[in-house]
Design an enzyme around this catalytic site. Structure first.
Site, PDB file in Angstrom:
ATOM      1  N   ARG A   1       0.833  -1.217   0.000  1.00  0.00           N
ATOM      2  CA  ARG A   1       0.000   0.000   0.000  1.00  0.00           C
ATOM      3  C   ARG A   1       0.861   1.258   0.000  1.00  0.00           C
ATOM      4  NH1 ARG A   1      -1.960   1.867   4.536  1.00  0.00           N
ATOM      5  NH2 ARG A   1      -2.153  -0.207   5.454  1.00  0.00           N
TER       6      ARG A   1
ATOM      7  N   TYR B   1     -14.367  18.699 -15.204  1.00  0.00           N
ATOM      8  CA  TYR B   1     -14.957  17.365 -15.042  1.00  0.00           C
ATOM      9  C   TYR B   1     -15.922  17.361 -13.859  1.00  0.00           C
ATOM     10  CZ  TYR B   1     -15.338  12.510 -13.686  1.00  0.00           C
ATOM     11  OH  TYR B   1     -15.839  11.296 -13.302  1.00  0.00           O
TER      12      TYR B   1
ATOM     13  N   ASP C   1      -5.266  19.649 -14.146  1.00  0.00           N
ATOM     14  CA  ASP C   1      -5.739  18.349 -14.631  1.00  0.00           C
ATOM     15  C   ASP C   1      -5.378  18.288 -16.115  1.00  0.00           C
ATOM     16  OD1 ASP C   1      -7.214  16.229 -15.710  1.00  0.00           O
ATOM     17  OD2 ASP C   1      -8.801  16.425 -14.212  1.00  0.00           O
TER      18      ASP C   1
ATOM     19  N   LYS D   1      -7.906   7.468 -19.293  1.00  0.00           N
ATOM     20  CA  LYS D   1      -8.241   8.051 -20.597  1.00  0.00           C
ATOM     21  C   LYS D   1      -7.108   7.828 -21.610  1.00  0.00           C
ATOM     22  CE  LYS D   1     -12.133   9.436 -18.752  1.00  0.00           C
ATOM     23  NZ  LYS D   1     -12.026   9.324 -17.326  1.00  0.00           N
TER      24      LYS D   1
END
Ligand SMILES: Cc1ncc(COP(=O)(O)O)c(C=O)c1O
Length: 385
Positions: A53, A106, A181, A206
Site C-alpha cells: 500500500r 470534469y 488536470d 483516458k
C-alpha cells in the site's frame, strides 16, 4: 534531488521509459509484480519497498515514465483512479482556505470538491477559466497561503481553453498553489510543470492507458513536500492501483503518440464538418479557426486534442443521435482507441450551464470516413426527433 535528463523527445520517452535494466537475456518489458509485502526485519526505511500500500515495484516503471513525460523531478504517484488522485490533491486545501475551480471542469472533480469543501471547511469558488481577468480577480480575493487554483484546459465537456501560462504565472506571483488536470491534453500537448504548476493530475483511464480497459489515476510534482503529502494521502486512504492495471497502462502508454496523432486528425476533420452541418447548432473544438479557444490553444499547446463537443437543438435530438450511431459507441469516458459519444446532461450532476443538447465526442482511431458517415446519418435521422 537528482535532476532528470529530459533531452529525449516525448515520442521516444513513451517507448523507452520504464524498461528493465539491460543485460544479456533480460526482459524487454517489466514483469507484473504481484507481491503485497517485501522482506525486511530492521527499522522501516521507506526508501525500500515495505508493504504494497506504500509502494511496490509494480508501480515504479509507470511512475518513472510519467515523471519523464510530465517533466517532474520526482517519481509520479499512481492512484486507483483519476478521482483518487484528484481527492489527494484536494486534501491539500486547508480548513479556512479557498479552492478556485473551473465552472465546467470534469463534473466528478466539481462534485468531489463541493463535498470535501463542506466537510473540511474551505471556500469553494467556481470561475470561467477562459476569462483570465475574472480568474485573476478571484486570485486577488483570497488569502494566498491557503488557496489552490485548479486548472483544467481544455475543459470537460465545454472545451474552453484557459490561458494556462498566464494563470499559473499569476498564481505563482501570489504564492497560490496550482493544480492542473492534464487529462485532455496529455503531456504530449502541454507540460504544465514547466510553466510553474505545482501539481499535475491525470485520469490515466483516458488517453495515457488508451484502451478503455483500466481505471487509474496519477499525480506528479517536483516539490518534495507536496510529494510527501500526496504519497501519505495515498498510503493512508488506500486508494491504490493494482499491479495488472498499472502494467496495462504502461503497455498502452507506449503507443500514445501514434494514437493521439490519428485521433487528432480524425477530430479535426469531424469538427470541421460538424461546424458546417445544417442540423448542428454549435461545435466546440480548439482546432477550429473560429473557436474561442483557437488562438490560445495554438500558442500554448502542440496539438488540439481529440475531444469535440457539438450541440443539437434539443436534448431529445441529442439522445436520438447517441442511440442511432453504429460505429460510435454511446458511452461515457474518453481517450480510448474507440470513438465514444455521450449527451453529458444525461448525468444529473452535470452543471446546468452545459447545454441540454451537448454531445461530447471522444474521437478514436477508426477510419475518418466511417466515423463521419455514421455520425452524419445519425444527426440527420435525429433531426426530426
Ligand atoms: C478531465 C478528467 N479528470 C478526471 C477524471 C476522473 O478520472 P477517473 O474516471 O479515472 O477517476 C475524468 C473522468 O472522466 C476526467 O474527464
Amino acid at each position: 534531488m537528482t535532476s532528470r535528463d529530459f533531452s529525449h523527445a516525448p515520442e521516444t520517452v513513451l517507448v523507452e521509459a520504464g524498461r528493465p535494466h539491460r543485460s544479456n537475456g533480460s526482459s524487454v518489458n517489466p514483469p507484473i509484480e504481484l507481491s503485497s509485502t517485501f522482506v525486511g526485519s530492521g527499522e522501516i526505511d521507506h526508501s525500500d519497498h515495505v508493504y504494497g500500500r506504500f509502494s511496490t515495484p509494480a508501480w515504479t516503471p509507470f511512475e518513472e515514465a510519467l515523471a519523464e513525460l510530465e517533466h517532474a523531478e520526482l517519481p509520479g504517484l499512481v492512484f486507483g483512479s483519476g478521482l483518487a488522485a484528484i481527492a489527494a490533491a484536494l486534501s491539500l486545501v486547508p480548513r479556512g482556505g479557498t479552492l478556485i475551480m473551473p465552472q465546467h471542469c470534469y463534473q466528478g472533480s466539481l462534485e468531489s470538491a463541493g463535498e470535501v469543501a463542506e466537510r473540511s471547511g474551505f471556500d469553494f469558488v467556481t470561475v470561467d477559466i477562459a476569462d483570465t481577468a475574472a480568474v485573476v480577480t478571484a486570485l486577488d480575493d483570497v488569502a494566498a497561503a491557503s488557496a489552490v487554483l485548479w486548472i483544467e484546459s481544455p475543459t470537460n465537456p465545454m472545451l474552453e481553453v484557459a490561458d494556462t501560462p498566464a494563470l499559473i504565472s499569476a498564481a505563482c506571483d501570489r504564492g497560490i498553489l496550482t493544480v492542473v488536470d492534464n487529462t485532455f491534453a496529455t503531456p504530449l500537448l502541454q507540460t504544465p510543470l514547466d510553466l510553474g504548476a505545482d501539481i499535475v493530475v491525470h485520469s490515466v483511464t483516458k488517453y495515457l492507458a488508451g484502451h478503455s480497459d483500466v481505471v487509474l489515476g496519477a499525480a506528479l510534482t517536483s516539490n518534495e513536500d507536496l510529494h510527501k503529502r500526496l504519497h501519505s494521502e495515498r498510503s493512508l486512504r488506500g486508494a491504490i492501483a493494482g499491479p495488472f492495471e498499472v502494467w496495462l497502462a504502461l503497455r498502452g502508454l507506449r503507443t500514445l503518440s501514434v494514437r493521439m496523432e490519428r485521433a487528432q486528425a480524425n477530430a479535426a476533420l469531424i469538427a470541421e464538418r460538424l461546424s458546417s452541418h445544417p442540423n448542428v447548432v454549435e461545435t466546440r473544438y480548439p482546432g477550429l479557426p473560429g473557436d474561442p479557444g483557437h488562438e490560445r490553444a495554438s500558442a500554448q499547446m502542440s496539438g488540439f486534442g481529440a475531444v469535440v463537443a457539438f450541440c443539437t437543438e434539443t436534448a431529445q435530438q441529442a439522445t436520438a443521435v447517441a442511440e442511432a450511431v453504429r460505429v460510435w459507441t454511446p458511452a461515457t469516458s474518453l481517450g480510448g482507441v474507440e470513438s465514444l459519444i455521450e449527451r453529458r446532461r444525461r448525468n444529473a450532476s452535470e452543471p446546468e450551464s452545459v447545454p441540454e443538447g451537448l454531445l461530447r465526442l471522444s474521437v478514436g482511431i477508426e477510419h475518418a470516413d466511417d466515423l463521419w458517415n455514421d455520425l452524419d446519418a445519425a444527426i440527420c435521422a435525429a433531426h426530426g426527433a
